[in-house]
Motif scaffolding. Structure first.
Motif, mmCIF file in Angstrom:
data_model
loop_
_atom_site.group_PDB
_atom_site.id
_atom_site.type_symbol
_atom_site.label_atom_id
_atom_site.label_comp_id
_atom_site.label_asym_id
_atom_site.label_seq_id
_atom_site.Cartn_x
_atom_site.Cartn_y
_atom_site.Cartn_z
ATOM 1 N N ASP A 81 1.081 -1.499 -0.403
ATOM 2 C CA ASP A 81 0.028 -0.061 0.121
ATOM 3 C C ASP A 81 0.779 1.349 0.154
ATOM 4 N N GLU A 82 0.420 1.952 -0.998
ATOM 5 C CA GLU A 82 1.399 3.613 -0.708
ATOM 6 C C GLU A 82 1.863 3.829 -0.148
ATOM 7 N N ARG A 83 0.141 4.682 0.270
ATOM 8 C CA ARG A 83 -0.188 5.528 1.794
ATOM 9 C C ARG A 83 0.879 4.837 2.252
ATOM 10 N N ILE A 84 1.259 3.729 2.594
ATOM 11 C CA ILE A 84 1.997 3.069 4.045
ATOM 12 C C ILE A 84 3.461 3.161 3.666
ATOM 13 N N GLN A 85 3.778 3.494 2.346
ATOM 14 C CA GLN A 85 5.251 3.514 2.583
ATOM 15 C C GLN A 85 5.414 5.192 2.381
ATOM 16 N N THR A 86 4.201 6.396 1.717
ATOM 17 C CA THR A 86 4.361 7.511 2.138
ATOM 18 C C THR A 86 4.221 7.775 3.569
ATOM 19 N N LEU A 87 3.578 7.216 4.560
ATOM 20 C CA LEU A 87 3.487 7.985 5.719
ATOM 21 C C LEU A 87 4.615 6.937 6.734
ATOM 22 N N ILE A 88 5.326 6.800 6.280
ATOM 23 C CA ILE A 88 6.387 5.808 6.738
ATOM 24 C C ILE A 88 7.606 6.868 6.685
ATOM 25 N N ARG A 89 7.561 6.902 5.365
ATOM 26 C CA ARG A 89 9.065 8.626 4.882
ATOM 27 C C ARG A 89 8.491 10.121 5.532
ATOM 28 N N LYS A 90 7.369 9.648 5.844
ATOM 29 C CA LYS A 90 6.858 10.884 6.635
ATOM 30 C C LYS A 90 7.895 11.872 7.698
ATOM 31 N N MET A 91 6.701 10.005 8.075
ATOM 32 C CA MET A 91 6.733 10.033 9.817
ATOM 33 C C MET A 91 8.166 10.352 10.025
ATOM 34 N N SER A 92 9.206 9.690 9.153
ATOM 35 C CA SER A 92 10.501 9.705 9.222
ATOM 36 C C SER A 92 11.544 10.348 9.489
ATOM 37 N N GLY A 93 11.017 11.280 8.221
ATOM 38 C CA GLY A 93 11.471 12.574 7.633
ATOM 39 C C GLY A 93 11.304 13.127 9.132
ATOM 40 N N GLU A 94 9.602 13.503 10.111
ATOM 41 C CA GLU A 94 9.812 13.951 11.000
ATOM 42 C C GLU A 94 9.856 13.361 12.072
ATOM 43 N N GLY A 95 11.021 12.867 12.331
ATOM 44 C CA GLY A 95 11.972 12.443 13.714
ATOM 45 C C GLY A 95 10.752 11.503 14.261
ATOM 46 N N LYS A 96 9.546 11.096 13.835
ATOM 47 C CA LYS A 96 8.702 10.293 14.599
ATOM 48 C C LYS A 96 8.833 9.349 15.012
ATOM 49 N N TYR A 97 8.265 8.207 15.972
ATOM 50 C CA TYR A 97 8.666 7.266 16.304
ATOM 51 C C TYR A 97 8.078 5.995 15.353
ATOM 52 N N LEU A 98 9.229 5.423 14.960
ATOM 53 C CA LEU A 98 8.223 4.233 13.657
ATOM 54 C C LEU A 98 8.300 2.579 14.884
ATOM 55 N N ALA A 99 7.169 1.845 14.979
ATOM 56 C CA ALA A 99 7.096 0.937 15.599
ATOM 57 C C ALA A 99 6.932 -0.206 14.774
ATOM 58 N N ALA A 100 6.997 -1.700 15.141
ATOM 59 C CA ALA A 100 6.454 -2.602 14.271
ATOM 60 C C ALA A 100 6.762 -4.066 15.050
ATOM 61 N N ILE A 101 5.958 -4.651 14.646
ATOM 62 C CA ILE A 101 5.862 -6.289 15.704
ATOM 63 C C ILE A 101 5.987 -7.145 14.693
ATOM 64 N N CYS A 102 6.650 -8.246 14.521
ATOM 65 C CA CYS A 102 6.857 -9.846 14.567
ATOM 66 C C CYS A 102 6.687 -9.606 12.755
ATOM 67 N N ALA A 103 6.403 -9.503 11.940
ATOM 68 C CA ALA A 103 6.890 -9.306 10.480
ATOM 69 C C ALA A 103 6.996 -8.133 10.272
ATOM 70 N N GLY A 104 6.152 -7.608 10.630
ATOM 71 C CA GLY A 104 5.707 -5.289 10.625
ATOM 72 C C GLY A 104 7.227 -5.620 9.986
ATOM 73 N N PRO A 105 8.662 -5.546 11.346
ATOM 74 C CA PRO A 105 9.723 -4.366 10.715
ATOM 75 C C PRO A 105 9.959 -4.984 9.336
ATOM 76 N N LYS A 106 9.377 -5.999 8.695
ATOM 77 C CA LYS A 106 10.388 -6.290 7.064
ATOM 78 C C LYS A 106 9.393 -5.090 6.280
ATOM 79 N N ILE A 107 8.287 -3.819 6.648
ATOM 80 C CA ILE A 107 7.450 -3.201 5.723
ATOM 81 C C ILE A 107 9.062 -1.723 6.049
#
Length: 182
Positions: A81-107
């Motif tokens: 889902d390109e919206r997830i990729q957009t959110l990840i790039r946006k939040m990473s660029g803003e220095g926000k936390y990114l959290a993932a569990i199980c297979a989620g980190p592969k995203i």
């Protein structure tokens, strides 16, 4: 008050999503569960969850953390889902936390955010030949900078408590933990 976005898709792991959402809400953190649409989402064990919002509705909102549950095929559905990729790039660029569990980190690995980071995941989820710089430890929980990862369903409660600590501090984590009667 901190705000956390938890995106889900068909096949996401319900135990991970709901355990973490429950704990964050006990800590008085504003949590938004977002689905691909506003329609109910069938999770990996056939539990049906009604999202709070669609991904389209939250794209321009501010969050302090994005927390991705694992599950199959949920992780792959979210990764596509390109919206997830957009959110990840946006939040990473803003220095926000990114959290993932199980297979989620592969995203996050797919987005190139885990190179050189100390992370964990469900065994084998980060065995990615195209990402040899990912340092997978196999531990229960890892926090490296603004990226928090956890191994799987059995670590969801401890992971939720760690996310509370990251967002609201150890006193709030201890307050929630003391009421769990573990």
């Amino acid at each position: 008050m901190s705000r956390v976005l938890v995106p889900i898709a068909e096949g996401s792991e319900e135990l991970e999503a709901i355990t973490v959402v429950d704990l964050l809400r006990r800590a008085r953190i504003d949590v938004v569960i977002a689905g691909p649409t506003e329609d109910p989402v069938v999770m990996s064990r056939q539990v049906v969850i009604l999202p709070d919002a669609s991904l389209d509705e939250v794209m321009d909102q501010d969050f302090d953390m994005l927390m991705i549950p694992g599950g199959s095929p949920g992780t792959d559905n979210l990764m596509k889902d390109e919206r997830i990729q957009t959110l990840i790039r946006k939040m990473s660029g803003e220095g926000k936390y990114l959290a993932a569990i199980c297979a989620g980190p592969k995203i996050f690995a797919h987005a190139g955010l885990l190179d050189g980071k100390r992370v964990t995941s469900f065994p084998g989820a980060l065995d990615l030949p195209e990402r040899p710089a990912v340092k997978s430890t196999g531990g229960a929980i890892e926090v490296d900078g603004k990226i928090a990862t956890s191994r799987g369903p059995g670590t969801a409660m401890a992971f939720g408590l760690k996310l509370i600590e990251l967002l609201e501090g150890p006193a709030r984590r201890d307050e929630v933990d003391s009421r769990l009667q573990r």
